[in-house]
Design a protein around this motif. Structure first.
Motif, PDB file in Angstrom:
ATOM      1  N   MET B   3       0.821  -1.195   0.000  1.00 22.56           N
ATOM      2  CA  MET B   3       0.000   0.000   0.000  1.00 22.56           C
ATOM      3  C   MET B   3       0.862   1.256   0.000  1.00 22.56           C
ATOM      4  N   GLU B   7      -2.521   4.518  -3.515  1.00 16.97           N
ATOM      5  CA  GLU B   7      -3.458   3.393  -3.472  1.00 16.97           C
ATOM      6  C   GLU B   7      -4.296   3.415  -2.197  1.00 16.97           C
ATOM      7  N   GLY B   8      -3.666   3.793  -1.088  1.00 14.60           N
ATOM      8  CA  GLY B   8      -4.426   3.858   0.164  1.00 14.60           C
ATOM      9  C   GLY B   8      -5.525   4.903   0.103  1.00 14.60           C
ATOM     10  N   LEU B  11      -8.259   3.638  -2.112  1.00 21.50           N
ATOM     11  CA  LEU B  11      -9.019   2.594  -1.402  1.00 21.50           C
ATOM     12  C   LEU B  11      -9.990   3.225  -0.416  1.00 21.50           C
ATOM     13  N   LEU B  12      -9.514   4.280   0.271  1.00 22.46           N
ATOM     14  CA  LEU B  12     -10.403   5.006   1.189  1.00 22.46           C
ATOM     15  C   LEU B  12     -11.597   5.584   0.435  1.00 22.46           C
TER      16      LEU B  12
END
Lengths: 85, 176
Positions: B3, B7-8, B11-12
Motif C-alpha cells: 500500500m 493506493e491507500g 481505497l479510502l
C-alpha cells in the motif's frame, strides 16, 4: 500527485454525501454527475484510460441525461427547494 | 498488496463511496434518491475493482506494444478487472433505466414517491383486491393499525379501485 488524488477523492466523497443530503432533486442529479466525472479522472490516473472514457461518456453523460429526463416526467424539475415530495 | 500513499487514498475513496451508497439505500425514504444511492454504490464497486488490478509500476494494457511484452522492465496492470468494469458500467446504466421506468409507473399509479406511503397503499390494494383483512395484532388499537394514509384511501378510493379492477378484468377477458 498524491495531493491531486487526495483532492479528487475529497471532492468525490463530498458530492456523494451531497447527493443524499440535497433537498432539490435536480441538484442531486448534478452532484451524482460530479461523482462520475471525478471517478473518470481517478480511472485515468489508475492507468485505465478505456474505462475512464466509458465512465465519462456513459456514467456522466448518458446516465445524467436519463435521470434528468425522468425528473422532468416526474414533475420534479424545479430550481427552488420547497415541497420536494 | 504493497500500500503506497496513492493506493491507500483511492481505497479510502472506494470504501467511502460504498458506505455512502449503502447508507443512502437504507436510510432514504424517497425512491428516486434510492436510485441515486444505487448509482453511487455501483461507482464504488467499480473503483474497488479497478484498484484491485493496479500496481504502481504498471502501464495501461491498451498502451502495451508487442515489443514491450518481452521487456521485463514493463509490467502492465491486470486487464481483466478493467474489462469487467467496462461491462459493469454499461450494465449499471441499464439497471438504472429499468429502475427509472418502475419509478415512473409507481408515480403514475400511487402519485407519490414516499416509500412508506407506497408500501401502505400497496398493502391496502392487495387486501382490497383479494378480499382479505389487513393483518393486525389483537392488542393494537384500531387507530394505530389503520393509519392516516389508509383511512384517506378508504374515504376517497374505493370506487376508483373497484373501477380499476373492473377494467383489469375486462382487459384480461379481452386478452384471454
Amino acid at each position: 500527485m498524491i495531493w491531486f488524488v487526495s483532492l479528487l477523492v475529497f471532492v468525490m466523497l463530498a458530492s456523494a454525501i451531497a447527493v443524499l443530503l440535497l433537498p432539490n432533486m435536480l441538484a442531486a442529479v448534478v452532484a451524482s454527475s460530479v461523482v462520475s466525472l471525478a471517478l473518470a479522472v481517478l480511472f485515468a490516473l489508475l492507468k485505465a484510460p478505456d474505462v475512464a472514457m466509458t465512465e465519462a461518456a456513459i456514467g456522466a453523460g448518458l446516465s445524467s441525461l436519463l435521470l434528468a429526463l425522468a425528473l422532468r416526467r416526474l414533475g420534479l424539475w424545479r430550481l427552488d427547494d420547497d415541497d420536494v415530495n | 498488496m504493497n500500500m503506497t500513499g496513492v493506493e491507500g487514498i483511492v481505497l479510502l475513496g472506494a470504501i467511502g463511496l460504498i458506505m455512502i451508497g449503502l447508507a443512502g439505500l437504507f436510510m432514504s425514504n424517497n425512491v428516486f434518491r434510492m436510485v441515486l444511492a444505487l448509482v453511487i454504490l455501483e461507482s464504488g464497486a467499480n473503483l474497488f475493482l479497478i484498484l484491485a488490478g493496479f500496481h504502481g509500476l504498471g502501464i495501461a494494457p491498451i498502451f502495451l506494444s508487442n515489443h514491450a511484452i518481452s521487456d521485463a522492465g514493463h509490467m502492465m496492470n491486470d486487464p481483466i478487472p478493467q474489462a469487467l468494469v467496462l461491462t459493469a458500467i454499461v450494465i449499471g446504466v441499464g439497471v438504472q433505466a429499468l429502475a427509472l421506468a418502475l419509478i415512473l409507473k409507481i408515480k403514475a399509479h400511487y402519485n407519490t414517491l414516499d416509500m412508506s406511503e407506497i408500501r401502505q397503499q400497496m398493502e391496502y390494494d392487495l387486501a382490497k383486491n383479494n378480499d382479505v383483512t389487513l393483518p393486525a395484532s389483537a392488542q393494537s388499537p384500531d387507530s394505530l393499525v389503520r393509519s392516516k394514509v389508509i383511512c384517506q384511501a378508504e374515504q376517497t378510493q374505493p370506487d376508483h379501485i373497484q373501477a380499476k379492477a373492473d377494467v383489469q378484468q375486462i382487459g384480461g377477458s379481452v386478452n384471454g
